[in-house]
Design an enzyme around this catalytic site. Structure first.
Site, PDB file in Angstrom:
ATOM      1  N   PHE A 127       0.952  -1.176   0.100  1.00  0.00           N
ATOM      2  CA  PHE A 127       0.181  -0.147   0.226  1.00  0.00           C
ATOM      3  C   PHE A 127       0.934   1.335  -0.064  1.00  0.00           C
ATOM      4  O   PHE A 127       0.478   2.416  -0.527  1.00  0.00           O
ATOM      5  CB  PHE A 127      -1.054   0.102   1.206  1.00  0.00           C
ATOM      6  CG  PHE A 127      -2.269  -0.820   1.209  1.00  0.00           C
ATOM      7  CD1 PHE A 127      -2.942  -0.463  -0.055  1.00  0.00           C
ATOM      8  CD2 PHE A 127      -2.144  -1.843   2.098  1.00  0.00           C
ATOM      9  CE1 PHE A 127      -4.239  -1.565  -0.092  1.00  0.00           C
ATOM     10  CE2 PHE A 127      -3.526  -2.536   1.819  1.00  0.00           C
ATOM     11  CZ  PHE A 127      -4.199  -2.539   0.736  1.00  0.00           C
ATOM     12  N   CYS A 181       0.360 -12.374  -0.179  1.00  0.00           N
ATOM     13  CA  CYS A 181       0.975 -13.639  -0.735  1.00  0.00           C
ATOM     14  C   CYS A 181       1.714 -14.698   0.075  1.00  0.00           C
ATOM     15  O   CYS A 181       1.806 -15.708   0.104  1.00  0.00           O
ATOM     16  CB  CYS A 181       1.694 -13.245  -2.093  1.00  0.00           C
ATOM     17  SG  CYS A 181       1.017 -12.234  -3.014  1.00  0.00           S
TER      18      CYS A 181
END
Lengths: 339, 67
Positions: A127, A181
């Protein structure tokens, strides 16, 4: 030259004229991981004239499951992703001009690249960088296409300055990273689904068909069979510091950039020296050869294995420390090598 | 109660009555999610006060960082 684009030109919304426009455009793809490689391949095949692709990482075995421009040889030689990507993209379509950037995209680097490009594709994995992209896109009034995925879930949104809400409007405060992930894994079809949305929106922008843009945020979960499309236009905030009436671009301020980052998808910490520098890998190689660890040098990086930890030194000064998510541990290993 | 979430029929446990309960049920944090209830976006500040009812249509979009 053979015409690779005949079928695309038959598609009426693009046509001959759209194809010419595509060939004159320059797209910046930030990140050459799963989203970045898939976006790059499709845009090059579509006939986009110039692509700049940037990534700070090198190819690892765990990438091959979904990062479609890379092969085993790239992982074996730890080739920097941007370099390996360029090689494959040139082989796919020699008419496209590919600019590769190996390194971190800080504010300074973004100021150099963004004025030159027509569109920004978000293919990052965090982000913090996305908020920087969001601000720089507002600063230069460039459209950017957010895309992200984890597990079998993904989402995308096209941010058009002065029209749609920006990522800052939608997110408010920067979320602490949720599932990544690293923790939830990722399947390749989720990547491809996000990229299908990103590339199609990119084509619309590049041929100038703004009317056709989706204007909604799209999200899906391929495993759970869920799909959603939400109109977020009501979330555009007049007081947004990134895109509102008084624009302050908070994420471009020097310097909200961290010097260490935990990378998505790996047990890895990146360390970046405070000052930009050029590291002489040959000198470091000689020093490390005297230690008990195992040293391997490739044309691009120097790898140093010490017990369960592996340090990878890049010429631009950055170091990736594998085998830990602990920033403190990573720094101490780093300092043991370079003092 | 039965509602539709992202296009799918869902049976909810009795403890889920408000948007905030629903987010908990899905393990989602309020500041990472956009909630649409019957085609209108629900302001983040109102998640705890907004009731859900049988037959409601909810869209949940949560932001992730991966890529």
């Amino acid at each position: 030259m053979e015409d690779c684009f005949s079928r695309q030109k038959l598609f009426a919304p693009i046509g001959e004229k759209g194809q010419v426009k595509l060939s004159q455009k320059h797209v910046f793809i930030l990140g050459a991981g799963a989203l970045g490689t898939a976006n790059a391949e499709q845009l090059v095949r579509a006939g986009v004239g110039q692509i700049t692709i940037a990534d700070r990482d090198y190819v690892d075995w765990s990438n091959l499951q979904r990062q479609q421009l890379y092969a085993e040889e790239d992982a074996r030689n730890a080739v920097p992703k941007a370099i390996a990507a360029k090689k494959r993209l040139n082989a796919i379509h020699s008419g496209a001009t590919i600019h590769e950037v190996v390194g971190d995209m800080g504010v300074e680097e973004l100021h150099e690249i963004i004025p030159e490009v027509d569109l920004i594709i978000d293919a990052t994995d965090n982000f913090e960088t996305r908020m920087k992209v969001n601000d720089i896109a507002q600063f230069y009034k460039k459209t950017w296409i957010y895309g992200a995925c984890v597990g079998s879930y993904g989402l995308s949104f096209t941010v058009v300055p002065e029209k749609t809400p920006c990522l800052h409007c939608l997110l408010g405060v920067l979320p602490s990273e949720g599932a990544t992930c690293d923790t939830a894994g990722i399947i390749s079809p989720a990547v491809q689904m996000v990229v299908a949305h990103q590339v199609t929106e990119a084509m619309k922008v590049l041929v100038g068909d703004y009317e056709a843009l989706r204007s909604k945020i799209v999200s899906f979960d391929l495993w759970k069979n869920e799909f959603s499309s939400v109109d977020v236009s009501s979330l555009k905030k007049g007081a947004c510091p990134s895109c509102g009436e008084i624009q302050q671009y908070p994420y471009l301020k020097e310097d909200s950039q961290t010097k260490t980052t935990v990378l998505c998808g790996r047990d890895t910490v990146q360390i970046r020296p405070m000052e930009t520098m050029k590291r002489d890998l040959e000198v470091l190689n000689r020093i490390l050869l005297r230690t008990s660890g195992e040293v391997k040098k490739t044309p691009y990086v120097l790898m140093y294995q010490q017990g369960p930890y592996r340090l990878v030194f890049f010429q631009d000064g950055r170091v990736l420390v594998h085998g830990t998510k602990d920033v403190g541990k990573a720094k101490s290993l780093y300092n043991q090598c370079v003092g | 109660m039965t509602i539709q979430v992202n296009g799918k029929q869902i049976d909810l446990p009795q403890s889920v009555n408000h948007i905030s309960d629903l987010l908990n049920h899905y393990n989602l944090q309020s500041n990472q999610v956009i909630v649409e209830l019957n085609q209108a976006i629900v302001d983040q500040k109102l998640h705890a006060d907004t009731q859900i009812q049988n037959g409601d249509q909810v869209e949940l979009v949560h932001f992730v960082g991966g890529g």
